[in-house]
Design a protein around this motif. Structure first.
Motif, PDB file in Angstrom:
ATOM      1  N   VAL A 146       0.860  -1.184   0.000  1.00 35.90           N
ATOM      2  CA  VAL A 146       0.000   0.000   0.000  1.00 35.90           C
ATOM      3  C   VAL A 146       0.893   1.230   0.000  1.00 35.90           C
ATOM      4  O   VAL A 146       1.863   1.301   0.754  1.00 35.90           O
ATOM      5  N   CYS A 147       0.608   2.216  -0.845  1.00 37.25           N
ATOM      6  CA  CYS A 147       1.385   3.454  -0.907  1.00 37.25           C
ATOM      7  C   CYS A 147       0.628   4.561  -0.196  1.00 37.25           C
ATOM      8  O   CYS A 147      -0.597   4.643  -0.298  1.00 37.25           O
ATOM      9  N   GLY A 148       1.353   5.401   0.526  1.00 39.21           N
ATOM     10  CA  GLY A 148       0.701   6.471   1.262  1.00 39.21           C
ATOM     11  C   GLY A 148       1.619   7.661   1.459  1.00 39.21           C
ATOM     12  O   GLY A 148       2.710   7.739   0.882  1.00 39.21           O
ATOM     13  N   GLN A 149       1.186   8.599   2.292  1.00 42.41           N
ATOM     14  CA  GLN A 149       1.935   9.810   2.588  1.00 42.41           C
ATOM     15  C   GLN A 149       2.312   9.822   4.062  1.00 42.41           C
ATOM     16  O   GLN A 149       1.455   9.666   4.925  1.00 42.41           O
ATOM     17  N   SER A 221       9.937   0.033  -4.621  1.00 46.04           N
ATOM     18  CA  SER A 221       9.794  -0.013  -6.083  1.00 46.04           C
ATOM     19  C   SER A 221       8.366   0.270  -6.530  1.00 46.04           C
ATOM     20  O   SER A 221       8.141   0.848  -7.597  1.00 46.04           O
ATOM     21  N   ALA A 222       7.386  -0.124  -5.691  1.00 39.23           N
ATOM     22  CA  ALA A 222       5.982   0.041  -6.067  1.00 39.23           C
ATOM     23  C   ALA A 222       5.452   1.445  -5.805  1.00 39.23           C
ATOM     24  O   ALA A 222       4.462   1.852  -6.437  1.00 39.23           O
ATOM     25  N   PRO A 226      10.353   6.263 -10.266  1.00 37.24           N
ATOM     26  CA  PRO A 226       9.546   7.033 -11.231  1.00 37.24           C
ATOM     27  C   PRO A 226       8.048   6.750 -11.214  1.00 37.24           C
ATOM     28  O   PRO A 226       7.323   7.250 -12.074  1.00 37.24           O
ATOM     29  N   VAL A 227       7.546   5.957 -10.251  1.00 38.04           N
ATOM     30  CA  VAL A 227       6.112   5.685 -10.172  1.00 38.04           C
ATOM     31  C   VAL A 227       5.366   6.981  -9.858  1.00 38.04           C
ATOM     32  O   VAL A 227       5.800   7.774  -9.017  1.00 38.04           O
ATOM     33  N   GLN A 228       4.254   7.218 -10.528  1.00 41.07           N
ATOM     34  CA  GLN A 228       3.416   8.400 -10.306  1.00 41.07           C
ATOM     35  C   GLN A 228       2.028   7.972  -9.842  1.00 41.07           C
ATOM     36  O   GLN A 228       1.532   6.918 -10.258  1.00 41.07           O
ATOM     37  N   PRO A 229       1.353   8.755  -9.000  1.00 41.11           N
ATOM     38  CA  PRO A 229       1.835   9.995  -8.388  1.00 41.11           C
ATOM     39  C   PRO A 229       2.886   9.722  -7.330  1.00 41.11           C
ATOM     40  O   PRO A 229       3.009   8.595  -6.835  1.00 41.11           O
ATOM     41  N   VAL A 230       3.644  10.740  -6.949  1.00 42.12           N
ATOM     42  CA  VAL A 230       4.732  10.595  -5.992  1.00 42.12           C
ATOM     43  C   VAL A 230       4.168  10.392  -4.588  1.00 42.12           C
ATOM     44  O   VAL A 230       3.370  11.200  -4.111  1.00 42.12           O
TER      45      VAL A 230
END
Length: 250
Positions: A146-149, A221-222, A226-230
């Motif tokens: 999971v990607c987050g801030q 990596s996920a 360069p994955v967007q959005p940052v």
């Protein structure tokens, strides 16, 4: 009118079914009152820290104790299994010492009396092995990325690559696993990159350094350029949500 009502009813049912099949994930949030955007957890306190010299530079390994959670902790599922293993070894050694004393007295030229005394001492030695760890091993458990801030910027990819290489080398110098108590976080960092393992469950957990490296690197990596959005944090969370592996700016 009836057809419109039927369409609305079908949409409502579809949304309910979709909600039931969506996995629950918990993204770690920072305390809104915290002044440190890159805090490891709310109310973090250093429990132990150590440093190692690697080719890339100095690697820092730190364990933190976290303050009270700001949200309700997920309850363990009824199927949660606690593995407890206790081994006791008993060794018994018996030593026998025999002393012999011979005394000879002569009454006449043809009469000889021999007296023999025998003493046996027995000693018993008991050795008890130390109890084995009761931590639950989660090295082979599967988790979802999971990607987050969490913070302002993602870490530098070169620092994360150097951290992966350093952990691989350190694996021969430190124990292959580490234990993390409930409401604690284990981190390893280099430069701008920090990998962390957070235990949000009720039991002490055991995790492997190599699995830690592979999982955190995959999250990097996920989620990062360069994955967007940052995004600024990558997490891997298991189905029971009792722990998480992550990567973020140190």
């Amino acid at each position: 009118m009836k057809s419109s009502f039927a369409v609305i009813l079908i949409l409502a049912v579809a949304q309910s079914v979709s909600a039931l099949h969506t996995p629950h994930v918990r993204i770690r949030r920072q305390d809104s009152n915290s002044t440190d955007d890159n805090a490891v957890c709310n109310g973090a306190t250093v429990v132990s820290t150590s440093t190692f010299a690697a080719d890339a530079g100095t690697i820092e390994i730190t364990k933190f104790s976290c303050g009270a959670a700001t949200t309700a902790m997920p309850k363990p599922k009824p199927t949660t299994v606690t593995k407890v293993s206790t081994a006791t070894a008993t060794k018994t050694a018996t030593a026998t010492v025999t002393s012999v004393t011979t005394a000879t007295a002569t009454e006449t030229a043809t009469s000889v009396t021999t007296v023999i005394q025998s003493t046996t001492d027995t000693a018993t030695v008991t050795v008890t092995a130390a109890p084995t760890s009761t931590a639950v091993n989660v090295c082979n458990e599967i988790c979802t990325t999971v990607c987050g801030q969490s913070g302002r910027l993602p870490p530098d990819s070169d620092d994360c690559a150097a951290l992966v290489n350093s952990i691989t080398i350190l694996n021969g110098q430190i124990p292959p696993t580490f234990d993390v108590e409930p409401n604690h976080v284990q981190t390893i960092s280099f430069g701008t990159c920090r990998f962390f393992f957070e235990n949000v469950g009720p039991e002490t957990l055991e995790y492997c350094w190599l699995a830690f490296t592979q999982t955190a690197s995959a999250a990097e990596s996920a989620c990062f350029p360069p994955v967007q959005p940052v995004m600024s944090e990558g997490l891997c969370i298991p189905s029971d949500a009792l722990w998480e592996v992550g990567v973020a700016h140190s």
